[in-house]
Design a protein around this motif. Structure first.
Motif, mmCIF file in Angstrom:
data_model
loop_
_atom_site.group_PDB
_atom_site.id
_atom_site.type_symbol
_atom_site.label_atom_id
_atom_site.label_comp_id
_atom_site.label_asym_id
_atom_site.label_seq_id
_atom_site.Cartn_x
_atom_site.Cartn_y
_atom_site.Cartn_z
ATOM 1 N N LEU A 82 1.010 -1.183 -0.154
ATOM 2 C CA LEU A 82 -0.056 -0.105 -0.024
ATOM 3 C C LEU A 82 0.816 1.225 0.138
ATOM 4 O O LEU A 82 1.652 1.638 0.993
ATOM 5 N N VAL A 83 0.959 1.935 -1.137
ATOM 6 C CA VAL A 83 1.811 2.969 -1.339
ATOM 7 C C VAL A 83 0.936 4.182 -1.402
ATOM 8 O O VAL A 83 -0.115 4.273 -2.130
ATOM 9 N N PRO A 112 5.360 3.218 1.352
ATOM 10 C CA PRO A 112 4.610 2.342 1.487
ATOM 11 C C PRO A 112 4.330 2.191 3.023
ATOM 12 O O PRO A 112 5.332 2.585 3.749
ATOM 13 N N LEU A 113 3.057 1.371 3.286
ATOM 14 C CA LEU A 113 2.894 1.265 4.918
ATOM 15 C C LEU A 113 3.654 0.139 5.256
ATOM 16 O O LEU A 113 3.762 -0.733 4.619
ATOM 17 N N GLY A 114 4.247 0.387 6.561
ATOM 18 C CA GLY A 114 4.708 -0.897 7.533
ATOM 19 C C GLY A 114 4.150 -0.957 8.431
ATOM 20 O O GLY A 114 2.875 -0.068 8.849
ATOM 21 N N VAL A 115 4.232 -2.148 9.226
ATOM 22 C CA VAL A 115 3.757 -2.174 10.519
ATOM 23 C C VAL A 115 4.647 -2.125 11.672
ATOM 24 O O VAL A 115 5.815 -2.601 11.654
ATOM 25 N N THR A 116 4.362 -1.022 12.707
ATOM 26 C CA THR A 116 5.295 -0.869 13.673
ATOM 27 C C THR A 116 5.042 -1.941 14.698
ATOM 28 O O THR A 116 4.340 -2.777 14.562
ATOM 29 N N ALA A 144 2.138 2.631 9.386
ATOM 30 C CA ALA A 144 2.777 3.846 9.428
ATOM 31 C C ALA A 144 3.789 4.098 8.105
ATOM 32 O O ALA A 144 3.996 2.691 7.633
ATOM 33 N N GLN A 145 4.239 4.928 7.557
ATOM 34 C CA GLN A 145 4.759 5.004 6.182
ATOM 35 C C GLN A 145 6.198 5.077 6.451
ATOM 36 O O GLN A 145 6.677 5.632 7.479
ATOM 37 N N THR A 147 11.507 -2.698 5.591
ATOM 38 C CA THR A 147 10.613 -3.420 4.613
ATOM 39 C C THR A 147 9.175 -3.311 4.629
ATOM 40 O O THR A 147 8.655 -3.415 5.774
ATOM 41 N N PRO A 148 8.614 -2.781 3.444
ATOM 42 C CA PRO A 148 7.110 -2.534 3.425
ATOM 43 C C PRO A 148 6.324 -3.867 3.833
ATOM 44 O O PRO A 148 6.609 -5.006 3.620
ATOM 45 N N ALA A 149 5.184 -3.544 4.210
ATOM 46 C CA ALA A 149 4.325 -4.781 4.591
ATOM 47 C C ALA A 149 3.607 -5.247 3.255
ATOM 48 O O ALA A 149 3.473 -4.456 2.156
#
Length: 613
Positions: free
Chosen positions: A577-578, A585-589, A595-596, A603-605
Motif C-alpha cells: 500500500l503506497v 509504502p505502509l509498514g507495521v510498527t 505507518a509510512q 521493509t514494506p508490509a
C-alpha cells in the motif's frame, strides 16, 4: 573501416534501390502521414510499405545495430512481434538502418526516411537514425502499411526538453520511466531532474524524497538508450533546505540572528565545499555533460540588506564598489569553474541576473529564462550566453497554474517567445522546455499531472522540432497525438489491480477489513468501518507529511483529499500500500500501527487480500 555489406554487388544493388528517385504519384500531392512532430517535408510516391512477420531489421555497423536492437524491442512492446536484426543485403519488406557520417546536411539529429517495397532510415549519426525509428514506430501505430514516400526531417532547435522538480515530493520511478519513453517517442532530448540522491557522504541530508543511486543509474541507462540526456540539478545557493535543514552551520544568518534553512551561506568556504562535494557524488550516477545549479530566488521574500556579511564579503573580494549581488555571481562563477573541471557545462535560471552586479557571469553559462526581470533575453543573447526558453507560460504547477496548451498552439508559440519579450530570430536560442513544479504537493497526484502533461509535451515537441502550427486547429493537432498513441513500453499507471469490493487485508499478525474503491485518477481509497485511511501528522513540506513513521489512520472520507488515495503495488503474491502523494509504502510498527516508511529504511508490509461478502 566498418564492413558495410558482404559483397560489392549487393551494395551496388541496394544503393541503387534506396537512392533511385521514387516513382511519381499519379494523383495530386497527398498530405504527409500523421506524426508528432509533424513531417514538414514529405514527397509521396505510389504504393505502400508493408510491415509483416517476415520483416527483418538490416543493420551492419555497431551504431546501426544499437538502433536496430532498441527498435526490435520497441516493436515487440508495441505488439508487432520481434523482427530479427541481421547484417547484409535487404529484401522486400525489410527495414534498413544506415548511418552515413558524410550526410552532414542531416546534422546531429536529422534523418531521411524512404518507404517503398522496403523502408530505409538514413542519418549522419546514431541519434539521427534513432529518431527516424521513432517516426517509423508512430506510423506503424496506425497500421502495418506505411504510404510510400520520402521525408527529410531535421530539428530546428538542439535542446527540446522537460524539467521535473522531484526535489521535495518524491515522483515514482515508473512515472519517470514513462516520461523518458514519451519524450524520446516525440523526439525530445533533454530531461532536467531536480532531485535528491541519497548521500553516502552526508547522511544527515537524507530526509525523504530521495532516490537511491541504483535507481538513478537505471533511469540514466534508460535515458542513454533512448537518447534523452538526463541533467541533474541541486538548486543553490537558494532552495537548499532539502540538503541543509539539518546543517545550521551552513545556513545563512540574518542581522537578527535568524537562520535561513533554505539559503546557503555563500560567504563560507565550508558551504562551497559542501555543495561541490554533492556535485562529486552526483557524478557517480549521472553521466550528462551539464550541471544545473538553479541559482534562482536566493533572496526570495527578503533582500541583501538583512545580510551585511554578504556585502562585506563582496567588497573584500572585488573592492569598495562591489555589490552584494557580486557575491552571488561569484558563487555561481566558482561553481562554473568547478563544474568545467569535472567536464560539465553550467546551467542556471535567469531570475538572479538583475543587473545589480559589477561581476559578470562567466561566459559559456547557459541561462534558462523563465521569469521577466530587469535583464532581458535580448541582453543575455547580446552578451553571448546560450539562452534556453523555460517560460512560465509552459509551466505545470502541481495543484496550481497549468500551461494553456491550446492557447499557445493557436498563437503559434515558438521558442523565440520569452516571458516579457519576443526575439526576432532564433539565433543564440538553444531551445525550450516545459517545467513541472510541486508547489502544492498534495494538489494533484502523479496520474493527474500526467493527464495534463502529455498534450503539453507533444506541443513542446512540435514547437521545438518543426512548424509550431502544422494543423489548422488545435483539435486537428491533438488528433495527431491520438493517432500515434503512447510510446512502446509505456505503462498504464492508472490500472488498479483489484476490483472494487470488500476485503480483509492481512500482513503477518496484522489484519483489518476495508472496502476498496478505484478513484478517477487510477488509485484506490481504503475505507474501514472508522473512515478512509489517510496519512496525517508530522511536519508538512509543501502541504505534504513527508516524515517516515507518520501513521495512516481512518479519517472522514473526502474524495478530494489526495492523501487518502493509495496505489496497490503487486509484490510477493500480495500488494504494497503506497500513498499516492508521499510515495511511501505502509509498514507495521512494533505496536501494530500502520505507518509510512521509505522502502529502503524498513521493509514494506505485503498485504494479502481476501474477498469479504
Amino acid at each position: 573501416m566498418r564492413r558495410r555489406w558482404r559483397t560489392v554487388g549487393v551494395l551496388a544493388a541496394l544503393t541503387l534501390l534506396l537512392t533511385a528517385p521514387l516513382p511519381a504519384v499519379a494523383q495530386e500531392k497527398t498530405d504527409p502521414p500523421l506524426t508528432v512532430p509533424a513531417l514538414s517535408d514529405w514527397t509521396p510516391a505510389s504504393g505502400t510499405y508493408r510491415y509483416d512477420r517476415s520483416t527483418r531489421l538490416v543493420a551492419d555497423g555497431a551504431e546501426e545495430r544499437r538502433v536496430a536492437d532498441t527498435l526490435a524491442d520497441d516493436l515487440r512492446d508495441a505488439g508487432h512481434g520481434t523482427p530479427p536484426v541481421v547484417r547484409g543485403g535487404s529484401r522486400p519488406g525489410d527495414i534498413v538502418i544506415d548511418v552515413q557520417p558524410s550526410r552532414t546536411t542531416l546534422g546531429a539529429e536529422g534523418y531521411e526516411l524512404r518507404a517503398g517495397t522496403r523502408l530505409s532510415v538514413t542519418a549522419a549519426t546514431e541519434t539521427g537514425a534513432f529518431y527516424g525509428t521513432r517516426t517509423l514506430l508512430q506510423l506503424l501505430a496506425q497500421g502495418d502499411r506505411v504510404p510510400a514516400g520520402r521525408t527529410v526531417d531535421v530539428p530546428r532547435y538542439k535542446e527540446r526538453g522537460v524539467g521535473v522538480c522531484a526535489c521535495y515530493i518524491h515522483v515514482s520511478m515508473p512515472w519517470l520511466e514513462n516520461l523518458v519513453r514519451e519524450m524520446a517517442y516525440n523526439k525530445l532530448n533533454q530531461l532536467l531532474l531536480e532531485l535528491k540522491v541519497k548521500s553516502d557522504a552526508h547522511p544527515e541530508a537524507n530526509t525523504w524524497g530521495y532516490y537511491t543511486k541504483d535507481e538513478i543509474r537505471g533511469l540514466v541507462a534508460l535515458g542513454k538508450r533512448y537518447h534523452v540526456e538526463i541533467i541533474p540539478e541541486i538548486n543553490s545557493p537558494g532552495h537548499m533546505d532539502p540538503w541543509i535543514e539539518n546543517r545550521p552551520d551552513l545556513q545563512l544568518t540574518d542581522s537578527d540572528g535568524n537562520k535561513q534553512p533554505s539559503r546557503l551561506d555563500i560567504t563560507r568556504p565550508e558551504a562551497f565545499a559542501y555543495y561541490t562535494g554533492l556535485i562529486d557524488e552526483y557524478a557517480d550516477v549521472f553521466t550528462s555533460t551539464s550541471w544545473h545549479m538553479g541559482a534562482d530566488e536566493y533572496m526570495l521574500g527578503s533582500d541583501f540588506a538583512k545580510y551585511p556579511q554578504i556585502l562585506k564579503y563582496a567588497q573584500g573580494r572585488f573592492g569598495p564598489d562591489a555589490t552584494p549581488q557580486d557575491a552571488f555571481i561569484d558563487f555561481v562563477n566558482r561553481v562554473h569553474t568547478y563544474a568545467v573541471g569535472k567536464g560539465k557545462r553550467l546551467r542556471i535560471w535567469n531570475d538572479g541576473l538583475t543587473g545589480a552586479n559589477t561581476v559578470p557571469v562567466t561566459s559559456g553559462t547557459t541561462v534558462e529564462h523563465w521569469l521577466n526581470v530587469a535583464t532581458k533575453p535580448s541582453q543575455l543573447r547580446a552578451q553571448g550566453y546560450p539562452l534556453m526558453n523555460a517560460a512560465y507560460a509552459l509551466y505545470l504547477v502541481r495543484g496550481g497554474f497549468h500551461s494553456d496548451t491550446k492557447g499557445l498552439y493557436e498563437q503559434s508559440w515558438d521558442p523565440r517567445s520569452f516571458e516579457g519579450e519576443k526575439l526576432a530570430t532564433a539565433e543564440g536560442i538553444t531551445g525550450a522546455k516545459i517545467s513541472l513544479w510541486p508547489d502544492n504537493g498534495r494538489g494533484e497526484t502523479e496520474n493527474e499531472v500526467a493527464a495534463s502533461l502529455w498534450p503539453a509535451l507533444r506541443h513542446l515537441a512540435q514547437a521545438t522540432w518543426g512548424d509550431p502550427h502544422p494543423d489548422a486547429t488545435y483539435a486537428d493537432f491533438t488528433a495527431r497525438g491520438t493517432a500515434v498513441g503512447h510510446a512502446p513500453g509505456w505503462r498504464d499507471l492508472t490500472r488498479v489491480p483489484v476490483a472494487d469490493g470488500s476485503y480483509t487485508f492481512s500482513s503477518g499478525s496484522r489484519s483489518f477489513d476495508a472496502g476498496v474503491t478505484r478513484t478517477a485518477d487510477g488509485y484506490a481509497t481504503v475505507r474501514t468501518a472508522d473512515g478512509c485511511l489517510e496519512i496525517r501528522g508530522g511536519k508538512l513540506t509543501l502541504n505534504v507529511p513527508l516524515q517516515p513513521g507518520v501513521e495512516a489512520t481512518p479519517q472522514t472520507c473526502d474524495s478530494k483529499n489526495t492523501l487518502q488515495r493509495w496505489q496497490l503495488e503487486p509484490a510477493s503474491g500480495g500488494y504494497r500500500l503506497v500513498n499516492a502523494i508521499t510515495r511511501m509504502p505502509l509498514g507495521v510498527t512494533d505496536g501494530g500501527r500502520l505507518a509510512q516508511y521509505p522502502p529502503d529504511q524498513r521493509t514494506p508490509a505485503v498485504w494479502h487480500l481476501s474477498s469479504r461478502p
